[in-house]
Design a protein around this motif. Structure first.
Motif, PDB file in Angstrom:
ATOM      1  N   LEU A 154       5.198  26.615  67.088  1.00 40.90           N
ATOM      2  CA  LEU A 154       6.311  27.416  66.570  1.00 40.90           C
ATOM      3  C   LEU A 154       7.250  27.832  67.700  1.00 40.90           C
ATOM      4  O   LEU A 154       6.807  28.138  68.814  1.00 40.90           O
ATOM      5  CB  LEU A 154       5.784  28.671  65.864  1.00 40.90           C
ATOM      6  N   THR A 155       8.537  27.876  67.397  1.00 41.60           N
ATOM      7  CA  THR A 155       9.546  28.378  68.327  1.00 41.60           C
ATOM      8  C   THR A 155      10.362  29.439  67.616  1.00 41.60           C
ATOM      9  O   THR A 155      10.930  29.171  66.549  1.00 41.60           O
ATOM     10  CB  THR A 155      10.472  27.248  68.809  1.00 41.60           C
ATOM     11  N   VAL A 156      10.402  30.633  68.171  1.00 44.74           N
ATOM     12  CA  VAL A 156      11.107  31.729  67.504  1.00 44.74           C
ATOM     13  C   VAL A 156      11.971  32.498  68.493  1.00 44.74           C
ATOM     14  O   VAL A 156      11.698  32.521  69.696  1.00 44.74           O
ATOM     15  CB  VAL A 156      10.123  32.720  66.830  1.00 44.74           C
ATOM     16  N   LYS A 157      13.023  33.099  67.952  1.00 50.01           N
ATOM     17  CA  LYS A 157      13.836  34.044  68.706  1.00 50.01           C
ATOM     18  C   LYS A 157      13.479  35.452  68.254  1.00 50.01           C
ATOM     19  O   LYS A 157      13.223  35.679  67.070  1.00 50.01           O
ATOM     20  CB  LYS A 157      15.335  33.803  68.457  1.00 50.01           C
ATOM     21  N   ALA A 158      13.465  36.375  69.185  1.00 49.35           N
ATOM     22  CA  ALA A 158      13.163  37.769  68.841  1.00 49.35           C
ATOM     23  C   ALA A 158      13.993  38.687  69.712  1.00 49.35           C
ATOM     24  O   ALA A 158      14.320  38.350  70.853  1.00 49.35           O
ATOM     25  CB  ALA A 158      11.677  38.054  69.033  1.00 49.35           C
ATOM     26  N   GLU A 159      14.348  39.831  69.157  1.00 52.07           N
ATOM     27  CA  GLU A 159      15.149  40.803  69.904  1.00 52.07           C
ATOM     28  C   GLU A 159      14.255  41.649  70.810  1.00 52.07           C
ATOM     29  O   GLU A 159      13.224  42.164  70.376  1.00 52.07           O
ATOM     30  CB  GLU A 159      15.917  41.706  68.943  1.00 52.07           C
TER      31      GLU A 159
ATOM     32  N   ILE B 214       9.080  40.105  67.362  1.00 56.62           N
ATOM     33  CA  ILE B 214       8.399  38.824  67.576  1.00 56.62           C
ATOM     34  C   ILE B 214       7.541  38.467  66.363  1.00 56.62           C
ATOM     35  O   ILE B 214       7.590  37.340  65.855  1.00 56.62           O
ATOM     36  CB  ILE B 214       7.517  38.880  68.845  1.00 56.62           C
ATOM     37  N   HIS B 215       6.764  39.434  65.873  1.00 59.30           N
ATOM     38  CA  HIS B 215       5.897  39.181  64.723  1.00 59.30           C
ATOM     39  C   HIS B 215       6.707  38.852  63.479  1.00 59.30           C
ATOM     40  O   HIS B 215       6.317  37.982  62.689  1.00 59.30           O
ATOM     41  CB  HIS B 215       4.996  40.393  64.475  1.00 59.30           C
ATOM     42  N   ASP B 216       7.824  39.546  63.276  1.00 51.48           N
ATOM     43  CA  ASP B 216       8.680  39.248  62.123  1.00 51.48           C
ATOM     44  C   ASP B 216       9.200  37.818  62.194  1.00 51.48           C
ATOM     45  O   ASP B 216       9.230  37.098  61.191  1.00 51.48           O
ATOM     46  CB  ASP B 216       9.859  40.228  62.066  1.00 51.48           C
ATOM     47  N   GLY B 217       9.615  37.412  63.396  1.00 53.89           N
ATOM     48  CA  GLY B 217      10.104  36.045  63.567  1.00 53.89           C
ATOM     49  C   GLY B 217       9.004  35.026  63.342  1.00 53.89           C
ATOM     50  O   GLY B 217       9.219  33.977  62.709  1.00 53.89           O
ATOM     51  N   LEU B 218       7.804  35.329  63.837  1.00 55.88           N
ATOM     52  CA  LEU B 218       6.677  34.410  63.683  1.00 55.88           C
ATOM     53  C   LEU B 218       6.292  34.226  62.223  1.00 55.88           C
ATOM     54  O   LEU B 218       6.089  33.098  61.760  1.00 55.88           O
ATOM     55  CB  LEU B 218       5.466  34.937  64.465  1.00 55.88           C
ATOM     56  N   ILE B 219       6.191  35.336  61.476  1.00 53.43           N
ATOM     57  CA  ILE B 219       5.755  35.218  60.084  1.00 53.43           C
ATOM     58  C   ILE B 219       6.809  34.505  59.245  1.00 53.43           C
ATOM     59  O   ILE B 219       6.486  33.771  58.312  1.00 53.43           O
ATOM     60  CB  ILE B 219       5.408  36.605  59.486  1.00 53.43           C
ATOM     61  N   THR B 220       8.090  34.693  59.604  1.00 57.10           N
ATOM     62  CA  THR B 220       9.152  33.989  58.879  1.00 57.10           C
ATOM     63  C   THR B 220       9.057  32.485  59.120  1.00 57.10           C
ATOM     64  O   THR B 220       9.098  31.680  58.171  1.00 57.10           O
ATOM     65  CB  THR B 220      10.538  34.502  59.321  1.00 57.10           C
ATOM     66  N   GLU B 221       8.938  32.086  60.403  1.00 59.11           N
ATOM     67  CA  GLU B 221       8.842  30.656  60.729  1.00 59.11           C
ATOM     68  C   GLU B 221       7.544  30.061  60.193  1.00 59.11           C
ATOM     69  O   GLU B 221       7.520  28.925  59.708  1.00 59.11           O
ATOM     70  CB  GLU B 221       8.917  30.463  62.246  1.00 59.11           C
ATOM     71  N   PHE B 222       6.470  30.820  60.282  1.00 57.78           N
ATOM     72  CA  PHE B 222       5.174  30.352  59.791  1.00 57.78           C
ATOM     73  C   PHE B 222       5.229  30.106  58.284  1.00 57.78           C
ATOM     74  O   PHE B 222       4.710  29.100  57.775  1.00 57.78           O
ATOM     75  CB  PHE B 222       4.103  31.392  60.142  1.00 57.78           C
TER      76      PHE B 222
ATOM     77  N   PRO C 298      18.862  39.831  73.616  1.00 53.06           N
ATOM     78  CA  PRO C 298      19.215  41.265  73.605  1.00 53.06           C
ATOM     79  C   PRO C 298      19.204  41.842  72.195  1.00 53.06           C
ATOM     80  O   PRO C 298      19.468  41.142  71.212  1.00 53.06           O
ATOM     81  CB  PRO C 298      20.624  41.279  74.204  1.00 53.06           C
ATOM     82  N   GLN C 299      18.903  43.128  72.127  1.00 51.69           N
ATOM     83  CA  GLN C 299      18.850  43.830  70.847  1.00 51.69           C
ATOM     84  C   GLN C 299      20.188  43.741  70.128  1.00 51.69           C
ATOM     85  O   GLN C 299      21.241  43.936  70.725  1.00 51.69           O
ATOM     86  CB  GLN C 299      18.473  45.296  71.090  1.00 51.69           C
ATOM     87  N   GLY C 300      20.152  43.420  68.843  1.00 47.93           N
ATOM     88  CA  GLY C 300      21.365  43.293  68.039  1.00 47.93           C
ATOM     89  C   GLY C 300      21.902  41.885  67.952  1.00 47.93           C
ATOM     90  O   GLY C 300      22.753  41.596  67.113  1.00 47.93           O
ATOM     91  N   THR C 301      21.401  40.972  68.785  1.00 45.83           N
ATOM     92  CA  THR C 301      21.909  39.597  68.813  1.00 45.83           C
ATOM     93  C   THR C 301      21.651  38.868  67.503  1.00 45.83           C
ATOM     94  O   THR C 301      22.552  38.250  66.930  1.00 45.83           O
ATOM     95  CB  THR C 301      21.258  38.807  69.971  1.00 45.83           C
ATOM     96  N   LEU C 302      20.403  38.925  67.004  1.00 49.44           N
ATOM     97  CA  LEU C 302      20.044  38.180  65.797  1.00 49.44           C
ATOM     98  C   LEU C 302      20.760  38.728  64.575  1.00 49.44           C
ATOM     99  O   LEU C 302      21.160  37.971  63.691  1.00 49.44           O
ATOM    100  CB  LEU C 302      18.525  38.232  65.592  1.00 49.44           C
ATOM    101  N   LYS C 303      20.936  40.039  64.542  1.00 45.56           N
ATOM    102  CA  LYS C 303      21.659  40.643  63.415  1.00 45.56           C
ATOM    103  C   LYS C 303      23.094  40.153  63.391  1.00 45.56           C
ATOM    104  O   LYS C 303      23.643  39.811  62.352  1.00 45.56           O
ATOM    105  CB  LYS C 303      21.633  42.171  63.522  1.00 45.56           C
ATOM    106  N   ALA C 304      23.714  40.080  64.578  1.00 44.28           N
ATOM    107  CA  ALA C 304      25.096  39.602  64.671  1.00 44.28           C
ATOM    108  C   ALA C 304      25.189  38.144  64.259  1.00 44.28           C
ATOM    109  O   ALA C 304      26.119  37.733  63.539  1.00 44.28           O
ATOM    110  CB  ALA C 304      25.606  39.777  66.099  1.00 44.28           C
ATOM    111  N   GLU C 305      24.197  37.309  64.662  1.00 44.02           N
ATOM    112  CA  GLU C 305      24.196  35.902  64.284  1.00 44.02           C
ATOM    113  C   GLU C 305      24.053  35.741  62.774  1.00 44.02           C
ATOM    114  O   GLU C 305      24.703  34.894  62.164  1.00 44.02           O
ATOM    115  CB  GLU C 305      23.046  35.172  64.999  1.00 44.02           C
TER     116      GLU C 305
END
Length: 466
Positions: free
Chosen positions: A130-135, A299-307, A436-443
Motif C-alpha cells: 500500500l502507498t498512502v499520503k497522510a497529513e 495515517i490510519h485513515d489513509g490506510l483503511i481507505t486504501e485497504f 503538511p497539515q491541510g494539504t489533503l483537504k485542499a486537494e
C-alpha cells in the motif's frame, strides 16, 4: 430431506427444500390434535370437538396455514443442520406463502424455497504494498504560549477604568438594543430578542457580530452610540440572517484586565505542578503527543481507505442491519447529549428513511471492520492480556460512577485494541508519504471543484448541441 443449495450475492445461500410426504402429514395431524385440545368451539368442551366439526369451523385453509408456519421453520432448521451450513440471522421465505398453502396437501411432498445469510466472504488484496499520503501534524510552540495566555486571561483581575476610552483587550458592561433600519422619514422598530442589559463583552477581535467590538472601541463609560451591523447569512434566526440592524449601545462600565505573571504562583494556582518550568514541560509533552496522535490518525485513515479499495467483502443483510442500528444508536446518543428531542426525529414514520440514509455509512464501517478482522486472522495479530487489562482499567477510570457491563466493555476494548494493532502492523508494511497539515483537504476540495466544473461544462455543451 432433499435439499438443493444455490450461492447468491450478499453472502446468501438459496435453499430449495422438499418436505417428505410423511413429515407433512405428521405435522398436519399434530396441528389438528393440538387445535382440538385448545380451540373454543361453542357447544363443545375443549378436547371434545369432533374432527369434522373442528375443520368445518376453523376452515381447512387455516389449519394448513398454521401447520406450514411451523413446518417451514423446522424444515429450514433441519436443512441447515443436514447441510452443515453456518448461518446468521433468520431465514427468508422466497416462495409465496399463500401459494404454498394452496399447494400443501397432507401426505404429499411439498417443495419450497428460502434464503439464509451466511458469514461474509472476504478477499484481501495486495495489502503489503500500500502507498498512502497522510497529513503530518507538527507541534507548534505557539500552542503552549496561547494556552498560557488563556490561563492568564482566566485568572485576570478586572480593574475599573474611568480616565480613558475603551480599547481592545478591555471588558465592557453594556446595555444594547437592536432595531430595524427605518425607511426614509420613519423610525426603526425594536427587535424582540436582540437586546441585553448589564451584558459583559470582552473587546476581542471576532467576538459577536462582525464590527460590534470594533465599533465600541473609543467609547467612554456612560456614552451611548448607534452602530449599524449586518447579521451573517447563516445566523440561526432566519428573519435576521443577512439583514442590517441598528444597535444602540450604552457603555455602563469599563474594566481593564490585569494579567498575573507567568510564575510559579500561577503554575500552582492552575495545575498540580509547583513551578512554571514543570508546567511548561508537561504541557509541551501533552501538545507533542496530541500532534503525534493526530498524525497517526491521518495515517490510519489513509490506510483503511486504501485497504478498503483493494478488498472485497460480500456483506449479508443481517450484519448490515445490525450495523445500521448501531449507527442510529450512536447518532441518537450524540443528539441527546446536545439536548435535542429524539421523539421528534425518531418516529415510526421517519425510522425507515433514517435507516435508509444510515445504510451507506453502516456498509462502509462494517466492511472496514471485517477486512481488518480478516487481516488480523491471516497475519496472526492478537492483543495480549496485559494491554487489554491496562486499557480496560483506563476506560473504567474515565467512566467512574457509571453503570457499565464488564463483558461488553471487555469486548469493545478488545475490538478497539485489535483494530489499532492491525493498523499499526499495516503501517509497517506500507509506504507512507507525510504532507503538511491541510494539504489533503485542499486537494480534495480542488478535485471536487474540478469535477463540478467538468459537469457544468458538459451540461452547457450538451445544451448548446441541442
Amino acid at each position: 430431506m432433499k435439499v438443493t443449495q444455490e450461492k447468491l450475492p450478499d453472502s446468501q445461500i438459496g435453499l430449495e427444500i422438499e418436505i417428505p410426504a410423511e413429515i407433512g402429514k405428521k405435522a398436519y395431524e399434530k396441528m389438528v390434535n393440538n387445535l382440538a385440545r385448545t380451540a373454543n368451539i361453542p357447544g363443545f368442551r375443549k378436547g371434545k370437538v369432533p374432527r369434522p366439526i373442528l375443520l368445518q369451523r376453523l376452515g381447512t385453509r387455516y389449519v394448513k396455514a398454521a401447520t406450514l408456519e411451523e413446518l417451514l421453520q423446522s424444515s429450514v432448521k433441519e436443512a441447515i443442520e443436514q447441510e452443515s451450513i453456518k448461518f446468521i440471522g433468520n431465514y427468508i421465505l422466497r416462495s409465496n406463502f399463500e401459494e404454498l398453502v394452496g399447494k400443501f396437501s397432507p401426505g404429499e411432498p411439498l417443495t419450497f424455497s428460502a434464503t439464509v445469510d451466511v458469514p461474509p466472504s472476504i478477499e484481501l488484496g495486495d495489502y503489503k504494498s500500500l502507498t498512502v499520503k497522510a497529513e503530518e501534524t507538527v507541534y507548534d510552540p505557539q500552542q503552549l504560549e496561547d494556552w498560557l495566555k488563556e490561563q492568564q486571561e482566566k485568572q485576570a483581575t478586572l480593574i475599573p477604568v474611568e480616565d480613558r476610552p475603551a480599547q481592545m483587550g478591555d471588558v465592557a458592561i453594556i446595555d444594547y438594543q437592536g432595531s430595524t433600519v427605518p425607511a426614509e422619514g420613519e423610525e426603526g422598530e425594536p427587535i424582540t430578542g436582540v437586546e441585553g442589559k448589564d451584558f459583559q463583552v470582552d473587546l476581542e477581535e471576532g467576538r459577536f457580530i462582525a464590527g460590534m467590538v470594533e465599533g465600541m472601541v473609543g467609547m467612554k463609560p456612560e456614552e451611548t452610540k448607534e452602530i449599524t451591523l449586518t447579521f451573517p447569512e447563516d445566523y440561526p434566526r432566519e428573519d435576521l440572517a443577512g439583514k442590517p440592524v441598528i444597535f444602540t449601545i450604552t457603555v455602563k462600565e469599563l474594566k481593564a484586565k490585569e494579567l498575573p505573571e507567568l510564575d510559579d504562583d500561577l503554575a500552582e494556582e492552575i495545575s498540580e505542578y509547583e513551578t512554571m518550568a514543570e508546567l511548561r514541560e508537561a504541557k509541551e509533552k501533552e501538545f507533542t503527543e496530541t500532534a503525534e496522535e493526530s498524525t497517526k490518525r491521518s495515517i490510519h485513515d489513509g490506510l483503511i481507505t486504501e485497504f478498503s479499495n483493494i478488498c472485497t467483502a460480500d456483506l449479508p443483510d443481517t450484519l448490515v442491519q445490525e450495523e445500521v442500528t448501531r449507527v442510529l444508536t450512536q447518532t441518537a446518543m450524540q443528539m441527546e447529549q446536545m439536548g435535542l428531542d429524539l421523539r421528534q426525529l425518531f418516529t415510526q414514520e421517519n425510522l425507515p428513511k433514517l435507516r435508509e440514509n444510515a445504510r451507506p455509512e453502516a456498509v462502509q464501517r462494517l466492511k472496514q471492520t471485517l477486512i481488518l478482522q480478516e487481516l488480523a486472522k491471516v497475519e496472526s495479530i492478537i492483543v495480549d492480556d496485559a494491554a487489554l487489562e491496562e486499557r480496560i482499567n483506563k476506560v473504567q477510570e474515565q467512566l467512574s460512577g457509571q453503570d457499565v457491563d464488564p463483558d461488553k466493555l471487555k469486548e469493545f476494548v478488545a475490538e478497539e485494541l485489535l483494530t489499532e494493532k492491525t493498523l499499526d502492523w499495516l503501517q509497517e508494511q506500507a509506504t507512507v508519504e507525510l504532507v503538511p497539515q491541510g494539504t489533503l483537504k485542499a486537494e480534495t476540495e480542488d478535485s471536487e471543484e474540478g469535477e463540478t466544473e467538468t459537469t457544468i461544462e458538459a451540461e452547457v455543451s450538451e445544451n448548446t448541441d441541442d
